[in-house]
Each structure stands twice: as C-alpha cells, then as structure tokens.
Design a protein around this motif. Structure first.
Motif, mmCIF file in Angstrom:
data_model
loop_
_atom_site.group_PDB
_atom_site.id
_atom_site.type_symbol
_atom_site.label_atom_id
_atom_site.label_comp_id
_atom_site.label_asym_id
_atom_site.label_seq_id
_atom_site.Cartn_x
_atom_site.Cartn_y
_atom_site.Cartn_z
ATOM 1 N N LYS A 202 -5.298 18.705 13.668
ATOM 2 C CA LYS A 202 -4.133 19.605 13.660
ATOM 3 C C LYS A 202 -3.806 20.100 12.256
ATOM 4 N N ALA A 203 -4.583 19.660 11.249
ATOM 5 C CA ALA A 203 -4.273 20.020 9.869
ATOM 6 C C ALA A 203 -4.431 21.523 9.655
ATOM 7 N N GLU A 204 -3.550 22.101 8.848
ATOM 8 C CA GLU A 204 -3.616 23.547 8.620
ATOM 9 C C GLU A 204 -3.935 23.905 7.179
ATOM 10 N N VAL A 205 -3.864 22.957 6.277
ATOM 11 C CA VAL A 205 -4.168 23.270 4.886
ATOM 12 C C VAL A 205 -4.611 21.982 4.201
ATOM 13 N N PHE B 197 -14.224 30.778 -7.925
ATOM 14 C CA PHE B 197 -13.663 30.045 -6.782
ATOM 15 C C PHE B 197 -12.390 30.748 -6.324
ATOM 16 N N ILE B 198 -12.224 30.852 -5.004
ATOM 17 C CA ILE B 198 -11.014 31.485 -4.461
ATOM 18 C C ILE B 198 -10.513 30.701 -3.254
ATOM 19 N N GLY B 199 -9.278 30.924 -2.897
ATOM 20 C CA GLY B 199 -8.741 30.421 -1.631
ATOM 21 C C GLY B 199 -8.661 28.918 -1.504
ATOM 22 N N GLU B 200 -8.981 28.468 -0.312
ATOM 23 C CA GLU B 200 -8.765 27.082 0.099
ATOM 24 C C GLU B 200 -9.470 26.069 -0.795
ATOM 25 N N VAL B 201 -10.596 26.457 -1.352
ATOM 26 C CA VAL B 201 -11.394 25.503 -2.134
ATOM 27 C C VAL B 201 -10.738 25.168 -3.476
ATOM 28 N N LEU C 179 3.454 25.911 4.755
ATOM 29 C CA LEU C 179 3.005 26.686 5.908
ATOM 30 C C LEU C 179 3.913 27.898 6.055
ATOM 31 N N GLY C 180 3.366 28.980 6.571
ATOM 32 C CA GLY C 180 4.192 30.170 6.764
ATOM 33 C C GLY C 180 3.617 31.389 6.085
ATOM 34 N N GLY C 181 2.344 31.334 5.687
ATOM 35 C CA GLY C 181 1.718 32.521 5.138
ATOM 36 C C GLY C 181 1.318 32.401 3.686
ATOM 37 N N TYR C 182 1.829 31.363 3.006
ATOM 38 C CA TYR C 182 1.556 31.238 1.572
ATOM 39 C C TYR C 182 0.079 30.959 1.297
ATOM 40 N N ASN C 183 -0.591 30.276 2.226
ATOM 41 C CA ASN C 183 -2.006 29.960 2.005
ATOM 42 C C ASN C 183 -2.884 31.187 2.227
ATOM 43 N N PHE C 184 -2.517 32.003 3.235
ATOM 44 C CA PHE C 184 -3.210 33.282 3.403
ATOM 45 C C PHE C 184 -2.995 34.140 2.161
ATOM 46 N N GLN C 185 -1.751 34.182 1.714
ATOM 47 C CA GLN C 185 -1.424 34.993 0.539
ATOM 48 C C GLN C 185 -2.273 34.575 -0.655
ATOM 49 N N TRP C 186 -2.391 33.248 -0.836
ATOM 50 C CA TRP C 186 -3.187 32.741 -1.950
ATOM 51 C C TRP C 186 -4.660 33.127 -1.774
ATOM 52 N N ALA C 187 -5.179 32.969 -0.547
ATOM 53 C CA ALA C 187 -6.592 33.299 -0.294
ATOM 54 C C ALA C 187 -6.840 34.778 -0.602
ATOM 55 N N TRP C 188 -5.937 35.643 -0.124
ATOM 56 C CA TRP C 188 -6.142 37.089 -0.328
ATOM 57 C C TRP C 188 -5.930 37.481 -1.788
HETATM 58 C C1 LIG Z 1 -5.183 25.750 12.457
HETATM 59 C C2 LIG Z 1 -4.824 26.435 11.145
HETATM 60 C C3 LIG Z 1 -3.683 27.234 11.072
HETATM 61 C C4 LIG Z 1 -3.337 27.844 9.852
HETATM 62 N N1 LIG Z 1 -2.208 28.605 9.804
HETATM 63 C C5 LIG Z 1 -1.875 29.198 8.644
HETATM 64 C C6 LIG Z 1 -0.730 30.042 8.588
HETATM 65 O O1 LIG Z 1 -0.009 30.260 9.571
HETATM 66 N N2 LIG Z 1 -0.419 30.617 7.396
HETATM 67 C C7 LIG Z 1 -1.174 30.391 6.258
HETATM 68 O O2 LIG Z 1 -0.864 30.945 5.217
HETATM 69 N N3 LIG Z 1 -2.263 29.620 6.299
HETATM 70 C C8 LIG Z 1 -2.637 29.019 7.458
HETATM 71 N N4 LIG Z 1 -3.750 28.234 7.492
HETATM 72 C C9 LIG Z 1 -4.519 28.064 6.244
HETATM 73 C C10 LIG Z 1 -5.411 29.279 6.027
HETATM 74 O O3 LIG Z 1 -6.139 29.536 7.215
HETATM 75 C C11 LIG Z 1 -6.378 28.974 4.875
HETATM 76 O O4 LIG Z 1 -5.656 28.606 3.712
HETATM 77 C C12 LIG Z 1 -7.212 30.225 4.572
HETATM 78 O O5 LIG Z 1 -7.886 30.648 5.738
HETATM 79 C C13 LIG Z 1 -8.218 29.909 3.484
HETATM 80 O O6 LIG Z 1 -9.062 31.032 3.359
HETATM 81 P P1 LIG Z 1 -10.482 30.883 2.662
HETATM 82 O O7 LIG Z 1 -11.136 32.208 2.825
HETATM 83 O O8 LIG Z 1 -10.320 30.326 1.293
HETATM 84 O O9 LIG Z 1 -11.255 29.756 3.493
HETATM 85 P P2 LIG Z 1 -11.704 29.784 5.030
HETATM 86 O O10 LIG Z 1 -10.816 30.670 5.849
HETATM 87 O O11 LIG Z 1 -11.843 28.330 5.403
HETATM 88 O O12 LIG Z 1 -13.125 30.488 4.981
HETATM 89 C C14 LIG Z 1 -14.273 29.808 4.517
HETATM 90 C C15 LIG Z 1 -15.438 30.384 5.278
HETATM 91 O O13 LIG Z 1 -16.644 29.892 4.705
HETATM 92 C C16 LIG Z 1 -17.515 29.562 5.763
HETATM 93 N N5 LIG Z 1 -18.475 28.585 5.234
HETATM 94 C C17 LIG Z 1 -18.271 27.274 4.982
HETATM 95 N N6 LIG Z 1 -19.384 26.712 4.506
HETATM 96 C C18 LIG Z 1 -20.303 27.699 4.448
HETATM 97 C C19 LIG Z 1 -21.657 27.731 4.016
HETATM 98 N N7 LIG Z 1 -22.277 26.670 3.544
HETATM 99 N N8 LIG Z 1 -22.297 28.923 4.098
HETATM 100 C C20 LIG Z 1 -21.676 30.029 4.531
HETATM 101 N N9 LIG Z 1 -20.396 30.049 4.946
HETATM 102 C C21 LIG Z 1 -19.722 28.890 4.896
HETATM 103 C C22 LIG Z 1 -16.643 29.024 6.848
HETATM 104 O O14 LIG Z 1 -17.285 29.105 8.100
HETATM 105 C C23 LIG Z 1 -15.448 29.992 6.746
HETATM 106 O O15 LIG Z 1 -15.641 31.153 7.535
HETATM 107 C C24 LIG Z 1 -4.126 27.629 8.706
HETATM 108 C C25 LIG Z 1 -5.287 26.820 8.775
HETATM 109 C C26 LIG Z 1 -5.629 26.232 10.003
HETATM 110 C C27 LIG Z 1 -6.885 25.381 10.060
#
Ligand SMILES: Cc1cc2nc3c(=O)[nH]c(=O)nc-3n(C[C@H](O)[C@H](O)[C@H](O)COP(=O)(O)OP(=O)(O)OC[C@H]3O[C@@H](n4cnc5c(N)ncnc54)[C@H](O)[C@@H]3O)c2cc1C
Length: 124
Positions: free
Chosen positions: A56-59, A84-88, A95-104
């Motif tokens: 159930k983890a979202e971030v 490096f960008i986004g989640e990594v 929660l509430g959009g800040y993580n999307f905002q950071w990724a974008w």
């Molecule tokens: C259930 C859930 C709900 C969420 N709800 C919210 C919300 O409401 N608001 C909010 O702000 N944030 C939310 N988040 C967090 C948000 O989704 C993430 O912070 C954001 O998507 C991170 O974007 P990213 O592009 O950095 O990483 P990701 O979206 O994780 O994208 C990484 C991509 O890399 C791909 N990948 C991984 N390894 C490899 C590899 N070796 N080769 C090629 N591709 C690879 C993956 O398949 C994935 O498509 C939620 C997360 C989850 C899990």
C-alpha cells in the motif's frame, strides 16, 4: 473533526473530566470545561500502531543524496554526465501531489540542462 471521532474523543475525555457530559450542547459547558477541552485537544497526540505495508506504500524515503546533485541540472557531482530525477532521489513529499510535482519539476530541470540551448523552450 468527523462526528464519530468527536463523540469517541469526548467520551474518553469525560473519563478524566467527570463534569463533562459528551452529549451536552456547547452552550451548556462552563468556560473552565471548554478550556480543559481545548487544552486536551491541543495536547492530544496519536501514535500509529503500524503501516499497511509495502503493498500500500505510495512513496519511498531515502535515495540519492541531494547534496551530491546539482539542484539546477540534477547532475551528479560525483559522476559528471549522470543525472537523477524523481523517486530515486532522497526527496519525500506529503501525499497529495507533491511527489508528482517533484518528479515532473526535477525531470524538467534535467531535460532543460540536457537540451542544446538553441532548442530549449521550443515546442515539440
Ligand atoms: C499507489 C501509489 C499512489 C501514489 N499516489 C500519489 C499521489 O496521489 N500523488 C503524488 O504526488 N504521488 C503519488 N505517488 C508517488 C508517485 O507515483 C511517484 O513519486 C512518482 O511516480 C515518481 O516518478 P518517477 O518517474 O521518479 O518514478 P516511477 O513513476 O516509479 O517511474 C520509474 C519507471 O522506471 C521503470 N523502470 C524501473 N527499472 C527499470 C529498468 N531497469 N529499465 C527500464 N525501466 C525501468 C519503471 O517500470 C517505471 O515505469 C503514488 C505512488 C504509488 C505507488
């Protein structure tokens, strides 16, 4: 406060404040009881008894240290040419959009840095 939570909370408060009647109208309460309720509400703390787990983890917390990255380009200070960008990255938002905002936003900064100056800002 949701009604059911308010009622439960008031019932608990009534245990330590016998003068308090959980069903009493606000206007019926004495000032000192209202003060006591206010203090209790402000001092109230909640300790979560667990999480719903990874499924159930979202971030994620942790990741690449922001001190090792350029905040302008997201390029590593340790390995030139590596970005490096986004989640990594070790940035965790509420929660509430800040993580999307950071990724974008981090992706945009990185993309701008990688785009030759002549085409930066041009529409795709
Ligand atoms: C259930 C859930 C709900 C969420 N709800 C919210 C919300 O409401 N608001 C909010 O702000 N944030 C939310 N988040 C967090 C948000 O989704 C993430 O912070 C954001 O998507 C991170 O974007 P990213 O592009 O950095 O990483 P990701 O979206 O994780 O994208 C990484 C991509 O890399 C791909 N990948 C991984 N390894 C490899 C590899 N070796 N080769 C090629 N591709 C690879 C993956 O398949 C994935 O498509 C939620 C997360 C989850 C899990």
């Amino acid at each position: 406060m949701p009604q059911r939570l308010a009622q439960t909370w008031l019932t608990q408060q009534a245990l330590s404040h016998p003068a308090l009647k959980p069903d009493a109208a606000l206007a019926e309460l004495k000032d000192k009881d209202l003060d006591a309720l206010g203090q209790a509400a402000n001092a109230w703390s909640i300790t979560p008894d667990g999480t719903e787990g990874y499924a159930k983890a979202e971030v994620t917390a942790g990741g690449v240290d922001t001190r090792d990255l350029s905040s302008q380009t997201m390029e590593s200070k340790l390995v030139p040419g590596l970005h490096f960008i986004g989640e990594v990255v070790d940035v965790t938002g509420w929660l509430g959009g800040y993580n999307f905002q950071w990724a974008w936003a981090s992706a945009m900064a990185c993309a701008r840095a990688l785009t030759p100056a002549s085409t930066a800002g041009a529409s795709a």
